[in-house]
Design a protein around this motif. Structure first.
Motif, PDB file in Angstrom:
ATOM      1  N   ASP A  51       3.865  -8.796   4.694  1.00 23.06           N
ATOM      2  CA  ASP A  51       5.198  -9.381   4.855  1.00 23.06           C
ATOM      3  C   ASP A  51       5.696  -9.986   3.540  1.00 23.06           C
ATOM      4  N   TYR A  52       4.827 -10.681   2.817  1.00 27.64           N
ATOM      5  CA  TYR A  52       5.251 -11.233   1.536  1.00 27.64           C
ATOM      6  C   TYR A  52       5.509 -10.120   0.522  1.00 27.64           C
ATOM      7  N   ALA A  53       4.557  -9.198   0.386  1.00 28.62           N
ATOM      8  CA  ALA A  53       4.671  -8.138  -0.620  1.00 28.62           C
ATOM      9  C   ALA A  53       5.927  -7.291  -0.400  1.00 28.62           C
ATOM     10  N   SER A  54       6.335  -7.133   0.866  1.00 29.52           N
ATOM     11  CA  SER A  54       7.523  -6.325   1.155  1.00 29.52           C
ATOM     12  C   SER A  54       8.803  -6.961   0.605  1.00 29.52           C
ATOM     13  N   LEU A  55       8.762  -8.239   0.306  1.00 28.53           N
ATOM     14  CA  LEU A  55       9.915  -8.947  -0.239  1.00 28.53           C
ATOM     15  C   LEU A  55       9.937  -8.951  -1.767  1.00 28.53           C
ATOM     16  N   THR A  56       8.941  -8.337  -2.375  1.00 29.91           N
ATOM     17  CA  THR A  56       8.836  -8.300  -3.835  1.00 29.91           C
ATOM     18  C   THR A  56       9.207  -6.901  -4.335  1.00 29.91           C
ATOM     19  N   PRO A  57       9.386  -6.730  -5.624  1.00 32.57           N
ATOM     20  CA  PRO A  57       9.642  -5.387  -6.166  1.00 32.57           C
ATOM     21  C   PRO A  57       8.491  -4.404  -5.919  1.00 32.57           C
ATOM     22  N   PHE A  58       7.285  -4.917  -5.617  1.00 28.07           N
ATOM     23  CA  PHE A  58       6.141  -4.032  -5.362  1.00 28.07           C
ATOM     24  C   PHE A  58       6.224  -3.354  -3.999  1.00 28.07           C
ATOM     25  N   LYS A  59       6.915  -3.972  -3.051  1.00 21.96           N
ATOM     26  CA  LYS A  59       7.164  -3.451  -1.694  1.00 21.96           C
ATOM     27  C   LYS A  59       5.952  -3.456  -0.764  1.00 21.96           C
ATOM     28  N   LYS A  60       4.738  -3.472  -1.312  1.00 23.86           N
ATOM     29  CA  LYS A  60       3.529  -3.534  -0.483  1.00 23.86           C
ATOM     30  C   LYS A  60       2.413  -4.171  -1.308  1.00 23.86           C
ATOM     31  N   PRO A  61       1.332  -4.618  -0.652  1.00 25.25           N
ATOM     32  CA  PRO A  61       0.258  -5.297  -1.390  1.00 25.25           C
ATOM     33  C   PRO A  61      -0.344  -4.424  -2.487  1.00 25.25           C
ATOM     34  N   ILE A  62      -0.721  -5.089  -3.571  1.00 26.68           N
ATOM     35  CA  ILE A  62      -1.313  -4.385  -4.712  1.00 26.68           C
ATOM     36  C   ILE A  62      -2.772  -4.812  -4.898  1.00 26.68           C
ATOM     37  N   VAL A  63      -3.476  -4.020  -5.659  1.00 22.77           N
ATOM     38  CA  VAL A  63      -4.872  -4.318  -6.005  1.00 22.77           C
ATOM     39  C   VAL A  63      -4.873  -5.308  -7.163  1.00 22.77           C
ATOM     40  N   VAL A  98      -1.402  -0.760  -8.725  1.00 23.24           N
ATOM     41  CA  VAL A  98      -2.235   0.113  -7.904  1.00 23.24           C
ATOM     42  C   VAL A  98      -2.158  -0.447  -6.488  1.00 23.24           C
ATOM     43  N   TYR A  99      -1.890   0.417  -5.535  1.00 19.82           N
ATOM     44  CA  TYR A  99      -1.772   0.003  -4.143  1.00 19.82           C
ATOM     45  C   TYR A  99      -3.060   0.284  -3.379  1.00 19.82           C
ATOM     46  N   HIS A 100      -3.214  -0.410  -2.265  1.00 17.12           N
ATOM     47  CA  HIS A 100      -4.387  -0.209  -1.414  1.00 17.12           C
ATOM     48  C   HIS A 100      -4.526   1.275  -1.064  1.00 17.12           C
ATOM     49  N   TYR A 101      -5.744   1.749  -1.005  1.00 14.84           N
ATOM     50  CA  TYR A 101      -6.124   3.131  -0.663  1.00 14.84           C
ATOM     51  C   TYR A 101      -5.761   4.149  -1.732  1.00 14.84           C
ATOM     52  N   GLU A 102      -5.261   3.702  -2.865  1.00 13.08           N
ATOM     53  CA  GLU A 102      -4.921   4.629  -3.943  1.00 13.08           C
ATOM     54  C   GLU A 102      -6.172   4.994  -4.727  1.00 13.08           C
ATOM     55  N   LYS A 103      -6.233   6.238  -5.131  1.00 13.97           N
ATOM     56  CA  LYS A 103      -7.332   6.708  -5.986  1.00 13.97           C
ATOM     57  C   LYS A 103      -6.890   6.565  -7.443  1.00 13.97           C
ATOM     58  N   VAL A 104      -7.774   5.976  -8.257  1.00 13.17           N
ATOM     59  CA  VAL A 104      -7.494   5.822  -9.678  1.00 13.17           C
ATOM     60  C   VAL A 104      -8.529   6.641 -10.450  1.00 13.17           C
ATOM     61  N   ASN A 105      -8.041   7.486 -11.350  1.00 16.70           N
ATOM     62  CA  ASN A 105      -8.905   8.267 -12.224  1.00 16.70           C
ATOM     63  C   ASN A 105      -8.965   7.557 -13.566  1.00 16.70           C
ATOM     64  N   PHE A 106     -10.179   7.241 -13.992  1.00 17.78           N
ATOM     65  CA  PHE A 106     -10.400   6.549 -15.255  1.00 17.78           C
ATOM     66  C   PHE A 106     -10.914   7.541 -16.285  1.00 17.78           C
ATOM     67  N   PHE A 107     -10.363   7.461 -17.491  1.00 12.41           N
ATOM     68  CA  PHE A 107     -10.757   8.329 -18.600  1.00 12.41           C
ATOM     69  C   PHE A 107     -11.194   7.446 -19.768  1.00 12.41           C
ATOM     70  N   PHE A 108     -12.429   7.612 -20.198  1.00 12.54           N
ATOM     71  CA  PHE A 108     -12.995   6.834 -21.299  1.00 12.54           C
ATOM     72  C   PHE A 108     -13.271   7.777 -22.467  1.00 12.54           C
ATOM     73  N   GLU A 109     -13.082   7.268 -23.689  1.00 12.44           N
ATOM     74  CA  GLU A 109     -13.417   8.060 -24.873  1.00 12.44           C
ATOM     75  C   GLU A 109     -13.909   7.140 -25.987  1.00 12.44           C
ATOM     76  N   VAL A 110     -15.031   7.513 -26.590  1.00 13.67           N
ATOM     77  CA  VAL A 110     -15.545   6.791 -27.754  1.00 13.67           C
ATOM     78  C   VAL A 110     -14.677   7.190 -28.938  1.00 13.67           C
TER      79      VAL A 110
END
Length: 158
Positions: A51-63, A98-110
């Motif tokens: 309910d709070y997050a829906s009133l913000t620019p994010f529209k839903k809870p974030i991670v 990042v929103y709940h249930y979202e998959k994040v792909n991380f890319f690392f490079e030396v």
């Protein structure tokens, strides 16, 4: 205690090359989020209240961004360079949520190796499933040092 047992350590400085890459994915589930928020006693309504997050620019809870940082530091500890390594500094930005249930792909490079200071520089980027950058930064990492042999002075601090 692991005395006398072989410990699996990450790669030493001389075993790491500029250009090495690592890719991993994480999906933030409710159980992970609730465990993190419980451990840190973080009750920010932006992270859990629809309910709070829906009133913000994010529209839903974030991670929580620091939880994403935890995924990054975990990858350093587990994979690149691995167990025994230490993050000395990091600079991270979070251009998109990042929103709940979202998959994040991380890319690392030396990207750099500093032999004289026993450090490596790693760039990281996190992208959501839409290919948008949600995390970007650099880390200065101290790879594991080779362990010294056990001597009679090893137990002086016990």
């Amino acid at each position: 205690m692991l005395l006398g047992k072989k410990r699996k350590l990450g790669r030493k400085l001389e075993e790491i090359k500029v250009g090495e890459k690592l890719q991993m994915s994480e999906t933030v589930e409710d159980k992970d989020l609730l465990l993190y928020l419980g451990l840190t006693d973080d009750n920010n309504p932006l992270f859990i209240q629809h309910d709070y997050a829906s009133l913000t620019p994010f529209k839903k809870p974030i991670v929580p961004q620091i939880m994403l940082t935890g995924f990054v530091t975990s990858a350093i500890s587990k994979y690149l360079p691995g167990p025994g390594s230490s993050i000395r500094s990091h600079t991270l930005s979070f251009p998109k949520p990042v929103y709940h249930y979202e998959k994040v792909n991380f890319f690392f490079e030396v990207v750099n190796i500093h032999t004289e200071s026993h450090m490596i520089e790693i760039e990281v980027e996190g992208k959501n499933e839409a290919g948008e950058t949600v995390l970007k930064g650099t880390l200065d990492v101290c790879p594991p040092y080779p362990p010294k042999s056990i001597t009679s002075t090893t137990f002086d601090n016990f």
